[in-house]
Design a protein around this motif. Structure first.
Motif, PDB file in Angstrom:
ATOM      1  N   ASP A   1     -57.609  24.158  27.305  1.00 59.07           N
ATOM      2  CA  ASP A   1     -57.908  22.969  26.510  1.00 59.07           C
ATOM      3  C   ASP A   1     -57.055  22.877  25.247  1.00 59.07           C
ATOM      4  OD1 ASP A   1     -59.004  24.883  24.873  1.00 59.07           O
ATOM      5  OD2 ASP A   1     -61.011  24.020  24.834  1.00 59.07           O
ATOM      6  N   THR A   2     -56.190  23.850  25.024  1.00 55.42           N
ATOM      7  CA  THR A   2     -55.308  23.864  23.864  1.00 55.42           C
ATOM      8  C   THR A   2     -53.917  24.261  24.327  1.00 55.42           C
ATOM      9  OG1 THR A   2     -57.143  24.526  22.437  1.00 55.42           O
ATOM     10  CG2 THR A   2     -54.922  24.890  21.584  1.00 55.42           C
ATOM     11  N   LEU A   3     -52.913  23.536  23.850  1.00 64.76           N
ATOM     12  CA  LEU A   3     -51.529  23.835  24.196  1.00 64.76           C
ATOM     13  C   LEU A   3     -50.719  24.125  22.941  1.00 64.76           C
ATOM     14  CD1 LEU A   3     -50.770  20.938  26.713  1.00 64.76           C
ATOM     15  CD2 LEU A   3     -51.446  23.283  27.254  1.00 64.76           C
ATOM     16  N   VAL A   4     -49.815  25.066  23.037  1.00 67.56           N
ATOM     17  CA  VAL A   4     -48.788  25.269  22.027  1.00 67.56           C
ATOM     18  C   VAL A   4     -47.510  24.812  22.704  1.00 67.56           C
ATOM     19  CG1 VAL A   4     -47.532  26.935  20.615  1.00 67.56           C
ATOM     20  CG2 VAL A   4     -49.998  27.226  21.013  1.00 67.56           C
ATOM     21  N   ILE A   5     -46.920  23.765  22.182  1.00 65.89           N
ATOM     22  CA  ILE A   5     -45.738  23.182  22.814  1.00 65.89           C
ATOM     23  C   ILE A   5     -44.525  23.420  21.933  1.00 65.89           C
ATOM     24  CG2 ILE A   5     -44.679  21.046  23.645  1.00 65.89           C
ATOM     25  CD1 ILE A   5     -47.557  20.002  24.124  1.00 65.89           C
ATOM     26  N   CYS A   6     -43.490  23.969  22.531  1.00 67.79           N
ATOM     27  CA  CYS A   6     -42.226  24.144  21.824  1.00 67.79           C
ATOM     28  C   CYS A   6     -41.117  23.972  22.847  1.00 67.79           C
ATOM     29  CB  CYS A   6     -42.156  25.501  21.136  1.00 67.79           C
ATOM     30  SG  CYS A   6     -42.234  26.896  22.256  1.00 67.79           S
ATOM     31  N   GLY A   7     -39.918  23.777  22.373  1.00 71.34           N
ATOM     32  CA  GLY A   7     -38.833  23.591  23.319  1.00 71.34           C
ATOM     33  C   GLY A   7     -37.485  23.594  22.653  1.00 71.34           C
ATOM     34  N   VAL A   8     -36.464  23.564  23.480  1.00 71.58           N
ATOM     35  CA  VAL A   8     -35.098  23.556  22.975  1.00 71.58           C
ATOM     36  C   VAL A   8     -34.517  22.160  22.958  1.00 71.58           C
ATOM     37  CG1 VAL A   8     -34.614  25.937  23.604  1.00 71.58           C
ATOM     38  CG2 VAL A   8     -34.171  24.124  25.250  1.00 71.58           C
ATOM     39  N   VAL A   9     -35.191  21.202  23.576  1.00 69.35           N
ATOM     40  CA  VAL A   9     -34.728  19.827  23.607  1.00 69.35           C
ATOM     41  C   VAL A   9     -35.936  18.939  23.375  1.00 69.35           C
ATOM     42  CG1 VAL A   9     -33.623  18.029  25.001  1.00 69.35           C
ATOM     43  CG2 VAL A   9     -32.901  20.390  25.236  1.00 69.35           C
ATOM     44  N   GLY A  10     -35.770  17.898  22.623  1.00 66.78           N
ATOM     45  CA  GLY A  10     -36.886  16.991  22.385  1.00 66.78           C
ATOM     46  C   GLY A  10     -36.414  15.582  22.158  1.00 66.78           C
ATOM     47  N   SER A  11     -37.353  14.689  21.946  1.00 67.40           N
ATOM     48  CA  SER A  11     -37.063  13.279  21.685  1.00 67.40           C
ATOM     49  C   SER A  11     -36.055  12.722  22.674  1.00 67.40           C
ATOM     50  CB  SER A  11     -36.568  13.070  20.253  1.00 67.40           C
ATOM     51  OG  SER A  11     -37.574  13.397  19.343  1.00 67.40           O
ATOM     52  N   ALA A  12     -36.491  12.615  23.908  1.00 66.64           N
ATOM     53  CA  ALA A  12     -35.662  12.050  24.975  1.00 66.64           C
ATOM     54  C   ALA A  12     -34.348  12.797  25.117  1.00 66.64           C
ATOM     55  CB  ALA A  12     -35.428  10.569  24.771  1.00 66.64           C
ATOM     56  N   CYS A  13     -34.451  14.094  25.224  1.00 65.48           N
ATOM     57  CA  CYS A  13     -33.303  14.959  25.493  1.00 65.48           C
ATOM     58  C   CYS A  13     -32.269  14.963  24.372  1.00 65.48           C
ATOM     59  CB  CYS A  13     -32.666  14.615  26.830  1.00 65.48           C
ATOM     60  SG  CYS A  13     -33.818  14.790  28.193  1.00 65.48           S
ATOM     61  N   GLY A  14     -32.750  14.867  23.149  1.00 69.58           N
ATOM     62  CA  GLY A  14     -31.859  15.030  22.008  1.00 69.58           C
ATOM     63  C   GLY A  14     -30.982  13.847  21.691  1.00 69.58           C
ATOM     64  N   ASP A  15     -31.220  12.680  22.309  1.00 68.58           N
ATOM     65  CA  ASP A  15     -30.346  11.542  22.056  1.00 68.58           C
ATOM     66  C   ASP A  15     -30.851  10.653  20.922  1.00 68.58           C
ATOM     67  OD1 ASP A  15     -32.503  10.410  23.287  1.00 68.58           O
ATOM     68  OD2 ASP A  15     -31.359   9.307  24.779  1.00 68.58           O
ATOM     69  N   ARG A  16     -31.767  11.182  20.125  1.00 69.37           N
ATOM     70  CA  ARG A  16     -32.333  10.407  19.028  1.00 69.37           C
ATOM     71  C   ARG A  16     -31.988  11.045  17.699  1.00 69.37           C
ATOM     72  NH1 ARG A  16     -35.795   6.574  21.695  1.00 69.37           N
ATOM     73  NH2 ARG A  16     -34.999   6.791  23.784  1.00 69.37           N
ATOM     74  N   SER A  17     -32.199  10.301  16.638  1.00 67.40           N
ATOM     75  CA  SER A  17     -31.894  10.795  15.303  1.00 67.40           C
ATOM     76  C   SER A  17     -33.009  11.706  14.794  1.00 67.40           C
ATOM     77  CB  SER A  17     -31.728   9.610  14.356  1.00 67.40           C
ATOM     78  OG  SER A  17     -32.994   9.030  14.097  1.00 67.40           O
TER      79      SER A  17
END
Length: 145
Positions: A89-105
Motif C-alpha cells: 500500500d506504499t511505494l517508494v518511487i525513484c528512477g533514472v529517467v522522468g517526466s516523459a523520458c527526460g524531454d521536459r524542462s
C-alpha cells in the motif's frame, strides 16, 4: 538510488523494477511510437544500449521486473496486480529517467513533483525515505511527512 535500494533490501522490503522494452520492429509500441520515434532507442537489438541496466542498479534474483511500453508503469502492465497480491500500500518511487523520458524542462519536472506532493503522494528527501525504509516504513507520512 543505490542507497535507497540497499536500505530496501536490508529491510526485506520488496523491490520491483520497471524497464522500457519494445520488440524488434516496434510493433508493440502503437500510437506512442507513431508520435515519438525516439522510442526506438529501447527496441530489441538497438545498439545504443538503452536497454542495459546501470551498474549497481540491477535486479537480484527474486525481484520482480515489469516490462513497460508507456510512460506509466501501471498502464498496460501487471504492476497493479502484483502490488495487490503482495498487499503493498506504499511505494517508494525513484528512477533514472522522468517526466516523459527526460524531454521536459526542470521547471516542468518541479511542477509535476509539486502537484504529486499536493494531491497523491508524499514527496520526501532521499534521507527521509532511507530512514523510513530502514524502519520498515511503518506509520503514515501524510500531513507534514
Amino acid at each position: 538510488m543505490k542507497r535507497l535500494l540497499a536500505a530496501a533490501r536490508e529491510s526485506s522490503i520488496p523491490v520491483i523494477w520497471t524497464q522500457v522494452y519494445y520488440r524488434k520492429g516496434m510493433r508493440d509500441a502503437g500510437l506512442f511510437y507513431a508520435k515519438s520515434k525516439q522510442l526506438a532507442v529501447w527496441e530489441e537489438g538497438n545498439d545504443r544500449g538503452y536497454d542495459a541496466l546501470m551498474p549497481g542498479l540491477e535486479p537480484k534474483e527474486g525481484e520482480e521486473v515489469v516490462s513497460k511500453r508507456h510512460p506509466s508503469a501501471f498502464f498496460g502492465t501487471e504492476l497493479a496486480s502484483t502490488l495487490h497480491l503482495m498487499n503493498v500500500d506504499t511505494l517508494v518511487i525513484c528512477g533514472v529517467v522522468g517526466s516523459a523520458c527526460g524531454d521536459r524542462s526542470p521547471a516542468i519536472h518541479e511542477a509535476n513533483i509539486f502537484d504529486m506532493d499536493g494531491k497523491m503522494a508524499d514527496v520526501v528527501s532521499e534521507e527521509e525515505a532511507i530512514k523510513h525504509l530502514k524502519a520498515g516504513w511503518s506509520g503514515s507520512l501524510t500531513n507534514g511527512h
